[in-house]
Design a protein around this motif. Sequence first.
Motif, PDB file in Angstrom:
ATOM      1  N   GLN A   1      33.107  36.605  33.084  1.00 18.14           N
ATOM      2  CA  GLN A   1      34.200  37.362  33.682  1.00 18.14           C
ATOM      3  C   GLN A   1      34.893  38.231  32.636  1.00 18.14           C
ATOM      4  O   GLN A   1      35.273  39.375  32.917  1.00 18.14           O
ATOM      5  CB  GLN A   1      35.212  36.410  34.321  1.00 18.14           C
ATOM      6  CG  GLN A   1      34.698  35.698  35.569  1.00 18.14           C
ATOM      7  CD  GLN A   1      35.714  34.714  36.115  1.00 18.14           C
ATOM      8  OE1 GLN A   1      36.265  33.889  35.380  1.00 18.14           O
ATOM      9  NE2 GLN A   1      35.984  34.795  37.406  1.00 18.14           N
TER      10      GLN A   1
ATOM     11  N   LEU B   1      44.242  43.695  36.027  1.00 21.90           N
ATOM     12  CA  LEU B   1      43.929  44.649  34.959  1.00 21.90           C
ATOM     13  C   LEU B   1      44.313  46.065  35.382  1.00 21.90           C
ATOM     14  O   LEU B   1      44.914  46.824  34.611  1.00 21.90           O
ATOM     15  CB  LEU B   1      42.440  44.599  34.621  1.00 21.90           C
ATOM     16  CG  LEU B   1      41.962  45.662  33.629  1.00 21.90           C
ATOM     17  CD1 LEU B   1      42.579  45.431  32.257  1.00 21.90           C
ATOM     18  CD2 LEU B   1      40.450  45.689  33.528  1.00 21.90           C
TER      19      LEU B   1
ATOM     20  N   GLU C   1      37.927  47.654  31.942  1.00 23.26           N
ATOM     21  CA  GLU C   1      39.053  48.199  31.186  1.00 23.26           C
ATOM     22  C   GLU C   1      38.722  49.566  30.598  1.00 23.26           C
ATOM     23  O   GLU C   1      39.570  50.462  30.526  1.00 23.26           O
ATOM     24  CB  GLU C   1      39.460  47.240  30.067  1.00 23.26           C
ATOM     25  CG  GLU C   1      40.676  47.714  29.282  1.00 23.26           C
ATOM     26  CD  GLU C   1      41.104  46.733  28.223  1.00 23.26           C
ATOM     27  OE1 GLU C   1      42.236  46.862  27.726  1.00 23.26           O
ATOM     28  OE2 GLU C   1      40.298  45.840  27.884  1.00 23.26           O
TER      29      GLU C   1
ATOM     30  N   ALA D   1      41.355  39.191  38.995  1.00 22.99           N
ATOM     31  CA  ALA D   1      41.486  39.621  37.605  1.00 22.99           C
ATOM     32  C   ALA D   1      41.392  41.143  37.505  1.00 22.99           C
ATOM     33  O   ALA D   1      42.131  41.780  36.738  1.00 22.99           O
ATOM     34  CB  ALA D   1      40.414  38.963  36.746  1.00 22.99           C
ATOM     35  N   ASN D   2      40.501  41.742  38.280  1.00 19.09           N
ATOM     36  CA  ASN D   2      40.356  43.201  38.287  1.00 19.09           C
ATOM     37  C   ASN D   2      41.643  43.877  38.774  1.00 19.09           C
ATOM     38  O   ASN D   2      42.067  44.905  38.237  1.00 19.09           O
ATOM     39  CB  ASN D   2      39.191  43.621  39.179  1.00 19.09           C
ATOM     40  CG  ASN D   2      37.840  43.223  38.604  1.00 19.09           C
ATOM     41  OD1 ASN D   2      37.744  42.879  37.428  1.00 19.09           O
ATOM     42  ND2 ASN D   2      36.817  43.263  39.429  1.00 19.09           N
TER      43      ASN D   2
ATOM     44  N   LEU E   1      35.353  42.225  32.695  1.00 11.33           N
ATOM     45  CA  LEU E   1      36.699  42.792  32.630  1.00 11.33           C
ATOM     46  C   LEU E   1      36.802  43.822  31.514  1.00 11.33           C
ATOM     47  O   LEU E   1      37.483  44.838  31.648  1.00 11.33           O
ATOM     48  CB  LEU E   1      37.728  41.670  32.416  1.00 11.33           C
ATOM     49  CG  LEU E   1      39.151  41.957  32.915  1.00 11.33           C
ATOM     50  CD1 LEU E   1      39.135  42.171  34.425  1.00 11.33           C
ATOM     51  CD2 LEU E   1      40.083  40.816  32.563  1.00 11.33           C
TER      52      LEU E   1
ATOM     53  N   ILE F   1      43.328  36.513  30.942  1.00  9.41           N
ATOM     54  CA  ILE F   1      42.010  36.650  30.325  1.00  9.41           C
ATOM     55  C   ILE F   1      41.594  35.344  29.637  1.00  9.41           C
ATOM     56  O   ILE F   1      40.415  34.968  29.629  1.00  9.41           O
ATOM     57  CB  ILE F   1      42.010  37.812  29.316  1.00  9.41           C
ATOM     58  CG1 ILE F   1      42.226  39.144  30.068  1.00  9.41           C
ATOM     59  CG2 ILE F   1      40.703  37.869  28.533  1.00  9.41           C
ATOM     60  CD1 ILE F   1      42.369  40.345  29.153  1.00  9.41           C
TER      61      ILE F   1
ATOM     62  N   GLU G   1      37.132  37.153  40.209  1.00  7.34           N
ATOM     63  CA  GLU G   1      36.906  38.427  39.527  1.00  7.34           C
ATOM     64  C   GLU G   1      37.747  39.541  40.150  1.00  7.34           C
ATOM     65  O   GLU G   1      38.309  40.378  39.438  1.00  7.34           O
ATOM     66  CB  GLU G   1      35.425  38.790  39.589  1.00  7.34           C
ATOM     67  CG  GLU G   1      34.559  37.969  38.644  1.00  7.34           C
ATOM     68  CD  GLU G   1      33.118  38.452  38.630  1.00  7.34           C
ATOM     69  OE1 GLU G   1      32.889  39.618  38.995  1.00  7.34           O
ATOM     70  OE2 GLU G   1      32.228  37.662  38.267  1.00  7.34           O
TER      71      GLU G   1
END
Length: 238
Positions: A113, A80, A121, A76-77, A117, A106, A73
């Motif tokens: 998740q 982003l 966003e 991915a964060n 996300l 994604i 996570e």
Amino acid sequence: MKRLHRLTAILVKLQSKKVVQAAELANKFEVSLRTIYRDMQALTDAGVPIGAEAGTGYYLVDGYSLPPVMFTEKEANALLTASKIIKTNNDQSLINEYQEAIDKVIAVLKSTQKEKLKILEERVFTYNTIVARTSTSLSVIQQAITDFRVLEIQYTKASGEYSKRLIEPLGVYFTNNTWIMIAHCRLRKDYREFRTDRILNLIETQELFSPKHFSLEDYYKKRAEECNFSTFPKEKYY
């Protein structure tokens, strides 16, 4: 870090680089060289085709591919958040390419998740300064740098003068919300810097140029000496 996580991270590192040195892995994971040697043996015993050259490092044998990479996570964060920053730059091609990459990230995330996300966003904001000109050529320029491909550009100088020239792209840098390309200009027979937002048209030719030893650090060090700057030299684009 648990050993299983470290082994997975080593595999990702091997896939991302042509050759990886044991000392580099030891420093990254804060373990001893002996531990890295044992990890490599464990991966080999598990069937991963890892090659090794004395004094060079480890590498994955050609033709071997890893399963799709899964992201945490936090990873991915971070991606982003980076995409939000990317959108504040003035090159649309970079924005488009990065968004496609984010979409692929994604796609491999778990449903929970993806939901998190989406929340993030909507709650991360970056201020985008409106620029007079935008560019769309950065992706092509980057590809040409690694392919050693000659580009033909139609360019407008700061004076408004129009020119057409063949260039050998060598590097790019970002400053004052503008991407600058460093290239060897065949018209001037010397290094020149070009603002990408002043490129009116760009054509990828079929001609390749001989790879040149080029270092951004050496380039700016030389410019600093020529201009008697003690810090990063001012822009010198045309």
